[in-house]
Motif scaffolding. Structure first.
Motif, PDB file in Angstrom:
ATOM      1  N   LEU A   1       0.823  -1.209   0.000  1.00 40.71           N
ATOM      2  CA  LEU A   1       0.000   0.000   0.000  1.00 40.71           C
ATOM      3  C   LEU A   1       0.858   1.261   0.000  1.00 40.71           C
ATOM      4  N   VAL A   2       1.969   1.242   0.734  1.00 42.00           N
ATOM      5  CA  VAL A   2       2.879   2.392   0.719  1.00 42.00           C
ATOM      6  C   VAL A   2       3.453   2.601  -0.680  1.00 42.00           C
ATOM      7  N   ALA A   3       3.812   1.517  -1.344  1.00 41.69           N
ATOM      8  CA  ALA A   3       4.335   1.629  -2.709  1.00 41.69           C
ATOM      9  C   ALA A   3       3.279   2.198  -3.658  1.00 41.69           C
ATOM     10  N   CYS A   4       2.021   1.790  -3.479  1.00 39.57           N
ATOM     11  CA  CYS A   4       0.936   2.319  -4.319  1.00 39.57           C
ATOM     12  C   CYS A   4       0.768   3.817  -4.110  1.00 39.57           C
TER      13      CYS A   4
ATOM     14  N   LEU B   1     -10.368   4.269 -11.409  1.00 36.44           N
ATOM     15  CA  LEU B   1     -10.404   2.816 -11.211  1.00 36.44           C
ATOM     16  C   LEU B   1      -9.321   2.136 -12.021  1.00 36.44           C
ATOM     17  N   ALA B   2      -9.176   2.545 -13.286  1.00 34.94           N
ATOM     18  CA  ALA B   2      -8.173   1.925 -14.151  1.00 34.94           C
ATOM     19  C   ALA B   2      -6.767   2.191 -13.629  1.00 34.94           C
ATOM     20  N   ALA B   3      -6.483   3.453 -13.276  1.00 27.97           N
ATOM     21  CA  ALA B   3      -5.134   3.800 -12.817  1.00 27.97           C
ATOM     22  C   ALA B   3      -4.801   3.110 -11.496  1.00 27.97           C
ATOM     23  N   SER B   4      -5.723   3.187 -10.525  1.00 25.35           N
ATOM     24  CA  SER B   4      -5.459   2.556  -9.228  1.00 25.35           C
ATOM     25  C   SER B   4      -5.364   1.042  -9.358  1.00 25.35           C
TER      26      SER B   4
ATOM     27  N   SER C   1      -9.777   9.876  -2.890  1.00 28.13           N
ATOM     28  CA  SER C   1      -8.467   9.998  -2.254  1.00 28.13           C
ATOM     29  C   SER C   1      -7.783   8.638  -2.227  1.00 28.13           C
ATOM     30  N   TYR C   2      -6.571   8.586  -2.760  1.00 31.54           N
ATOM     31  CA  TYR C   2      -5.800   7.350  -2.724  1.00 31.54           C
ATOM     32  C   TYR C   2      -5.260   7.082  -1.322  1.00 31.54           C
ATOM     33  N   VAL C   3      -4.947   8.132  -0.583  1.00 30.62           N
ATOM     34  CA  VAL C   3      -4.429   7.956   0.771  1.00 30.62           C
ATOM     35  C   VAL C   3      -5.504   7.363   1.681  1.00 30.62           C
ATOM     36  N   VAL C   4      -6.719   7.889   1.588  1.00 31.03           N
ATOM     37  CA  VAL C   4      -7.819   7.350   2.391  1.00 31.03           C
ATOM     38  C   VAL C   4      -8.086   5.895   2.017  1.00 31.03           C
TER      39      VAL C   4
END
Length: 726
Positions: A399-402, A437-440, A687-690
């Protein structure tokens, strides 16, 4: 103003015969929209570009993007909040007539051509243009941003504001032609859509906040993905249901059920949840990724970003996929924390003790063991407890790498609607939830694949392999492991030493067989013996009535009276020591209970060692390799007339069987659960962090629950004191 019946003709007229380009160096990479300005008296005040101060309603937009606003195929949205006093004082009544300016390819002298751009007025202040049918629209050629004339009167030299009308929303909708030869990248006439609102004098005096919005959107004929996604979901789900039927059939045989009952239907529902969840996610993620990749790499417009309807369907599919995946994950963890697990101690006693009267149908006697050192089973139990929630990757590290890839290195900017993939972080350009969605998803799966390969081919091969280490610990301790995850199915890990003591090399289950891990297909006879002996291990507990998951008595092989009598005599014919322990239990309480449980463990160990040594004539087993279909679909193709327990080994992996009873062997289910949760939270919150934090918290909670329940089950089923489990 256009005629009442001209709307469709005006909007779908193919007069703009110029092919726009996605190449940034081309002069046709931008749309050139200008407007003629006139005052309320009809005096022409000149021409203005779209992005000039006279054209846009938001004051802050003038410094935002300049000519990039009309970059071809790039959606744009800008919102601003302005005080009513500032808006009123800085505004003036100007009437605009928009045109699109271009050079016709057929023109010999490159003379610019102006084509009128129609305007559609909508909102609560108008009583027409309410319908979505284009044929009912009333189009006009001119519009204004602010009206300080009709709603303001002069009373004794003082301006009195009855109402101040302004354009709170302006959208330029550009439709790209798709059908027909040579129509790619050509457009229909753009359409201005204007929504008006009003402010009263009190609103101006109080200086209320006024919300305004400007947007540019592109549409493509027949570009909706909804129909394709619905067809894909139906097709993939059909294969998922077929696989669900196969899984249910296999599991019902492991339960000993030949027909359908409530428990079989429940298992069908659980298997269906997992397979349908994967189907919904594959379709939504596949459609989003396909649109994302095509849109970013196309040189001619073949596809635009998903529409609002497409995005709604995609988000719905993600919610459904995650909801269904929850049932699958809970069911897997429930099965794992309720498995029957036994340690088989092969260590030879120093001297024989009294004979215990356990008699099988073949009248084979099992003898009690002398006291042995207790450290070996406890050591194996602790090692097993440590690997119960071990996974093939480190989820926190992943998750940190993401987050680093998406936020620090700018991969999140890929979600901006447009052709090029760049690191522009402007919030004014529209970001698509489908592209999020595609990018994440692509980043999540790419980094997961990298970490998984590093873990499997580097870390586990050259540094530490916890699964193989556990198998070696069993061999060193001279302890085997029997796990039954269903009444007629389980796993066996062979840790028996070739010599009487544990300080030697390990051997296979059969001479010349190098494999140590097996899948087991039990017979009803074997399970009946094992279950009756297991009831001795839980004092005043609830017995596992596995017979409810078995077939009817007519479908099972008959157990003769000698077999039943032999098992019932296990509790009665354990010699004087057993009777003394029963007496102690009645009079002294806890010490006698412990002795009783230890005696029951000895009975089970003696029974299993005799069974594995082929010492029980009517309870025997055979060892064979798994067939190809058995390995692929995780089933057992066993002849119903074969009443021998089967030990099945897999030549492609010595440790692949028993892993399914711990998290390590359910990596696909767990990582898809993490992925679905991460994507769902991200497209919901933006939010990607959340999303990463929520995924980490849920994972940690599940790990703590699984570890706690697994530890309780291990202590209960193996008689290992829970206080010795780390």
């Amino acid at each position: 103003m256009y005629g009442e019946d001209e709307s469709y003709v005006v909007l779908y007229r193919k007069k703009i015969d110029i092919a726009y380009s996605l190449n940034e160096n081309s002069q046709y990479n931008y749309l050139n929209i200008i407007a003629m300005k006139t005052d309320p008296l009809g005096n022409v005040r000149g021409y203005s570009d779209l992005y000039s101060q006279w054209m846009l309603p938001c004051p802050t937009i003038r410094k935002a993007s300049g000519s990039n606003l009309l970059k071809f195929s790039v959606d744009y949205r800008h919102r601003c909040t302005v005080g009513a006093k500032q808006l009123y004082s800085e505004s003036e009544t100007v009437i605009f007539e928009p045109f699109i300016k271009y050079i016709d390819d057929d023109s010999k002298d490159s003379t610019p051509v102006l084509h009128t751009v129609p305007t559609l007025v909508k909102g609560n202040l108008v009583h027409f243009n309410k319908d979505s049918d284009v044929n009912t629209w009333q189009l006009i050629k001119r519009f204004y941003l602010f009206d300080k004339t009709s709603g303001i009167s002069n009373v004794n030299g003082v301006q009195v504001i009855k109402y101040f009308r302004y354009a709170k929303y302006i959208e330029i909708r550009i439709r790209i032609r798709r059908k027909g030869k040579g129509e790619r990248s050509k457009i229909y006439p753009p359409l201005f859509i204007v929504h008006y609102a009003e402010l009263s004098e009190d609103d101006v005096n109080v200086d209320v906040n006024v919300n305004m919005e400007f947007a540019i959107t592109y549409e493509l004929d027949g570009a909706s993905m909804v129909n394709g996604m619905e067809i894909a979901v139906g097709s993939i789900s059909a294969f998922g249901i077929l696989y669900t039927i196969l899984q249910t059939w296999s599991y019902s045989r492991r339960l000993g059920i030949l027909g359908f009952d409530a428990f079989t239907i429940l298992q069908f529902f659980i298997f269906a949840c997992g397979n349908l969840a994967n189907s919904f996610f594959i379709v939504s993620f596949g459609a989003s990724s396909y649109s994302f990749i095509i849109n970013k790499m196309q040189k001619v417009v073949y596809m635009l970003p998903p529409t609002k309807k497409d995005e709604y369907v995609i988000q719905t599919y993600i919610i459904v996929a995650f909801s269904l995946k929850i049932f699958e994950v809970l069911a897997i963890n429930w099965k794992q924390i309720n498995v029957d697990i036994s340690f088989i101690d092969w260590e030879k006693p120093n001297q024989p003790l009294l004979e215990i009267g356990i008699k099988t149908p073949s009248k084979t006697n099992l003898k009690a063991e002398a006291p042995k050192s207790f450290w070996r089973p406890y050591f194996v139990a602790n090692e097993w407890n440590e690997i119960q929630t071990m996974r093939k990757i480190s989820l926190p590290l992943h998750l940190v790498a993401c987050i680093f890839a998406l936020e620090v290195f700018g991969a999140s900017s890929w979600t901006r609607v447009g052709v090029q993939v760049d690191s522009n972080r402007s919030t004014e350009f529209i970001t698509s939830p489908a592209y999020q969605l595609a990018a994440s998803g692509l980043i999540f799966l790419s980094l997961y694949s990298i970490q998984l390969m590093l873990s499997l081919f580097l870390y586990e091969r050259y540094i530490k392999n916890a699964i193989l280490d556990f198998m070696d610990v069993c061999s060193i301790a001279n302890v085997s492991l029997l796990i039954l995850d269903a009444p007629l199915h389980g796993y066996y890990l062979h840790g028996r030493s070739i010599h009487a003591t544990c300080e030697t090399d390990a051997r296979g289950l059969q001479p010349g067989l190098p494999y140590r891990a097996f899948s087991i297909r039990c017979t009803p006879d074997f399970r009946l013996y094992f279950s009756r002996l297991s009831t001795h291990m839980v004092i005043n507990g609830v017995k596992w009535q596995w017979q409810h998951h078995m077939s009817t008595a007519d479908d099972r092989p008959n157990l003769d009276s000698s077999a039943t009598a032999g098992l019932n005599s296990a509790r009665k014919s354990s010699g004087r020591s057993s009777r003394r322990e029963d007496s102690d239990m009645a009079g002294n309480g806890l010490p006698s209970v412990i002795n009783h449980r230890e005696q029951a463990a000895k009975l089970i160990n003696k029974f299993l060692t005799a069974f594995l040594d082929h010492a029980l004539e009517d309870l025997d087993y055979e060892v064979r390799e798994k067939h190809f279909l058995e390995r692929i679909f995780d089933i057992e193709l066993m002849d119903e007339g074969n009443y021998k327990t089967l030990f099945l080994y897999n030549t492609s992996g010595d440790s692949q069987s028993f892993q399914r009873t711990i998290w390590y062997g359910q990596e696909w289910t767990l990582v898809t659960f993490d992925l679905y949760l991460f994507c769902l939270v991200q497209i919901t919150t933006g939010s990607y962090v959340v999303a990463a934090l929520v995924t980490a918290v849920v994972w940690k909670f599940l790990e703590m629950c699984r570890q706690y329940a697994g530890k309780k089950n291990l202590a209960k089923k193996t008689l290992v004191d829970e206080r010795f489990l780390i």
